[in-house]
Design a protein around this motif. Structure first.
Motif, PDB file in Angstrom:
ATOM      1  N   GLY A  52      39.129  19.206  37.291  1.00 17.59           N
ATOM      2  CA  GLY A  52      39.124  19.076  35.837  1.00 17.59           C
ATOM      3  C   GLY A  52      40.256  19.802  35.151  1.00 17.59           C
ATOM      4  O   GLY A  52      40.043  20.503  34.160  1.00 17.59           O
ATOM      5  N   VAL A  53      41.483  19.643  35.671  1.00 19.69           N
ATOM      6  CA  VAL A  53      42.654  20.313  35.085  1.00 19.69           C
ATOM      7  C   VAL A  53      43.698  19.263  34.728  1.00 19.69           C
ATOM      8  O   VAL A  53      43.491  18.066  34.922  1.00 19.69           O
ATOM      9  N   THR A  54      44.826  19.693  34.225  1.00 22.66           N
ATOM     10  CA  THR A  54      45.903  18.764  33.892  1.00 22.66           C
ATOM     11  C   THR A  54      46.691  18.384  35.142  1.00 22.66           C
ATOM     12  O   THR A  54      46.633  19.056  36.173  1.00 22.66           O
ATOM     13  N   HIS A  55      47.446  17.293  35.018  1.00 25.31           N
ATOM     14  CA  HIS A  55      48.278  16.856  36.122  1.00 25.31           C
ATOM     15  C   HIS A  55      49.304  17.934  36.474  1.00 25.31           C
ATOM     16  O   HIS A  55      49.560  18.218  37.651  1.00 25.31           O
ATOM     17  N   GLU A  56      49.865  18.563  35.454  1.00 26.79           N
ATOM     18  CA  GLU A  56      50.851  19.610  35.685  1.00 26.79           C
ATOM     19  C   GLU A  56      50.231  20.807  36.400  1.00 26.79           C
ATOM     20  O   GLU A  56      50.814  21.351  37.348  1.00 26.79           O
ATOM     21  N   CYS A 112      41.556  30.706  39.200  1.00 21.51           N
ATOM     22  CA  CYS A 112      40.171  30.577  38.731  1.00 21.51           C
ATOM     23  C   CYS A 112      39.793  29.113  38.531  1.00 21.51           C
ATOM     24  O   CYS A 112      38.672  28.698  38.858  1.00 21.51           O
ATOM     25  N   LEU A 113      40.699  28.330  37.969  1.00 26.13           N
ATOM     26  CA  LEU A 113      40.402  26.916  37.714  1.00 26.13           C
ATOM     27  C   LEU A 113      40.384  26.094  38.999  1.00 26.13           C
ATOM     28  O   LEU A 113      39.639  25.119  39.104  1.00 26.13           O
ATOM     29  N   SER A 168      30.959  26.172  42.920  1.00 29.09           N
ATOM     30  CA  SER A 168      31.772  24.992  43.224  1.00 29.09           C
ATOM     31  C   SER A 168      31.925  24.145  41.969  1.00 29.09           C
ATOM     32  O   SER A 168      31.300  24.400  40.942  1.00 29.09           O
ATOM     33  N   GLY A 169      32.777  23.126  42.085  1.00 34.39           N
ATOM     34  CA  GLY A 169      33.004  22.218  40.966  1.00 34.39           C
ATOM     35  C   GLY A 169      33.952  22.793  39.941  1.00 34.39           C
ATOM     36  O   GLY A 169      34.503  23.881  40.108  1.00 34.39           O
ATOM     37  N   ALA A 170      34.130  22.020  38.858  1.00 37.27           N
ATOM     38  CA  ALA A 170      35.040  22.451  37.795  1.00 37.27           C
ATOM     39  C   ALA A 170      34.483  23.692  37.101  1.00 37.27           C
ATOM     40  O   ALA A 170      33.268  23.823  36.900  1.00 37.27           O
ATOM     41  N   LEU A 171      35.358  24.600  36.754  1.00 41.65           N
ATOM     42  CA  LEU A 171      34.964  25.828  36.065  1.00 41.65           C
ATOM     43  C   LEU A 171      34.569  25.490  34.631  1.00 41.65           C
ATOM     44  O   LEU A 171      35.336  24.872  33.891  1.00 41.65           O
TER      45      LEU A 171
END
Length: 485
Positions: free
Chosen positions: A299-303, A269-270, A178-181
């Protein structure tokens, strides 16, 4: 292009014939001399040496004995000398479909044809085959290929279950729960595929990453480059090519399909399906869906968060939606919709590069003073009313906006639904935002001559190459530099 079995057999017979001729001449024998020894006419041996007849094993053994060698040596796949190698390669080239499509007669090889001439002709064939393999397209062909891909994804609600399942399998194998990769988990995923992640400061400018299949290395930009999510994504995309069994692209449409699939795998994956859907379902129950929350949770970009919503919301939550990345001048750079939002198209059906309505949130958000938060807006259009959330940003090439929106009835599930901002768009009617409102009485009519800024990409051909846009020489020089390190 791989040779057919018939072509392959012909080449093998040609090689056999060259090896028999090589040993016959080395022993100072004429065709008639060798024929007298093995008990066949010299004309029959000539057919064998020219690759037009396959000898029986007993005759092959007799020939081997006569020229003081073995059957194993005669049937070796290696040409006996440089001249033979050139003749065999020319035979192969002139048997290919690429050459036959030209409709020109093949070159007949004679003893008097110099080696240099053969090398020149073969060089032309190699270049012909290389060009045939390039994934090149005219701008119109590229737009059509991109449109066809977008429409296929629209029918599928932008959801690819096989890649979703593959990503979850790889994540479980790497111990991600779980959580951000993390970058470490991405490195473990690479190791399980037999690759090492290496950060190199001298990557060619035309590449995002380079995979060295020979030595099991994936080269990425230095870790100090801002935006760690980008490095994770690039590594995952490089791995996806291997996991998905991609071959060299056969054409530009194949190149686009591969790019979509590796981007999709990285997003899976992300933002893994199981965890992402659970997050979105909980947010909907709370009537608090928001791109920014989904973005921050993984923990990724808005896009990336907005695009991932297009993969999951329709299939899992039954919600149709649209996604837009729009440049500062109003040009569509990336798009997905399955909610019937009216968007501009050219004659090929392409939306990318077209200018969206000035009334859309994707453009009006640029006028906002506060750019740190999302801009919410309802827009009445010829196909219905849509609610949109837009976040603006900037980059070296200028401003851009990211928009995710839904039809009016689904706005109730989203944060920002209370907005009082509302606009009306009648595009593609030009009177909406393209035609000056008082053209007939305009005091400037016929008195102004603006000089347009030409978008050079309109006139530039698409980059050539098996992997469009990549400078092959730079890649090979890079690998040479690093192969010994």
């Amino acid at each position: 292009m791989a040779p057919t079995s018939d072509q392959k057999t012909g080449i093998e017979l040609k090689t056999l014939g060259h090896r028999i001729r090589h040993h016959r001449i080395r022993n100072g024998l004429t065709l008639d001399d060798l024929g007298a020894i093995v008990g066949v006419a010299g004309s029959q041996l000539s057919l064998i040496e020219n690759g037009k007849r396959e000898p029986k094993l007993s005759l092959l053994q007799a020939i081997a004995d006569a020229v003081s060698t073995s059957v194993t040596d005669l049937i070796s796949g290696e040409p006996p000398n440089r001249r033979a190698a050139l003749e065999i390669e020319l035979e192969r080239a002139q048997s290919s479909q690429v050459f036959r499509q030209l409709g020109v007669p093949p070159v007949k090889v004679s003893k008097g044809l110099p080696d240099e001439t053969l090398e020149s002709i073969i060089g032309l064939h190699r270049e012909l085959e290389r060009r045939e393999q390039e994934a090149i397209a005219t701008p119109e062909e590229a737009r059509r290929a991109n449109t066809e891909l977008r429409l296929r994804q629209r029918v599928a609600d932008n959801y690819l279950p096989e890649i979703e399942a593959l990503a979850e399998k790889q994540l479980r194998a790497a111990g991600h729960a779980s959580g951000a990769l993390t970058h470490r988990t991405v490195s473990i995923m690479a190791e399980q595929l037999g690759f090492e992640l290496i950060y190199a400061a001298d990557l060619p400018s035309s590449t995002r990453s380079i995979t060295d299949l020979e030595n099991g290395r994936i080269y990425l930009p230095p870790a100090s480059i801002p935006g760690g999510h980008g490095l994770r994504s690039m590594a995952l995309q490089a791995m996806a090519h291997r996991l998905l069994g991609h071959e060299r692209p056969t054409d530009y449409a194949d190149f686009l399909q591969q790019r979509l699939e590796i981007n999709y795998y990285a997003a899976c994956c992300l933002m893994p399906e199981t965890a992402a859907v659970a997050f979105l379902e909980q947010a909907r129950q709370e009537r608090n869906l928001a791109v920014e929350d989904f973005r921050d949770a993984f923990g990724v970009t808005h896009e990336a968060a907005g695009m991932r919503m297009t993969n999951l919301l329709t299939t899992h939550l039954g919600m149709r939606l649209h996604f837009l990345r729009v440049g500062g001048e109003g040009q569509v750079e990336r798009v997905y919709e399955n909610d019937d939002l009216p968007l501009p198209e050219d004659v090929t059906g392409a939306i990318e590069g077209q200018i969206v309505c000035r009334r859309f949130s994707a453009r009006s958000a640029f006028d906002q003073q506060n750019r740190t938060t999302e801009h919410y807006q309802y827009t009445d259009t010829p196909t219905g009313t849509f609610w949109c959330s837009t976040q603006t940003g900037s980059r070296s090439t200028g401003e851009f906006s990211i928009t995710v929106g839904v039809p009016f009835d689904d706005a109730k599930w989203w944060r920002g639904r209370e907005t009082q901002v509302r606009a009306t768009s009648t595009c593609p009617d030009e009177s909406c935002c393209r035609r000056p409102p008082t053209v007939a009485q305009s005091p400037w009519r016929g008195k102004a001559w603006p000089s347009a800024r030409v978008h050079t990409h309109i006139f530039s051909p698409l980059p050539r190459g098996a992997f469009p846009g990549v400078d092959d020489l730079e890649v090979y020089e890079f690998l040479d530099r690093h192969s010994t390190s």
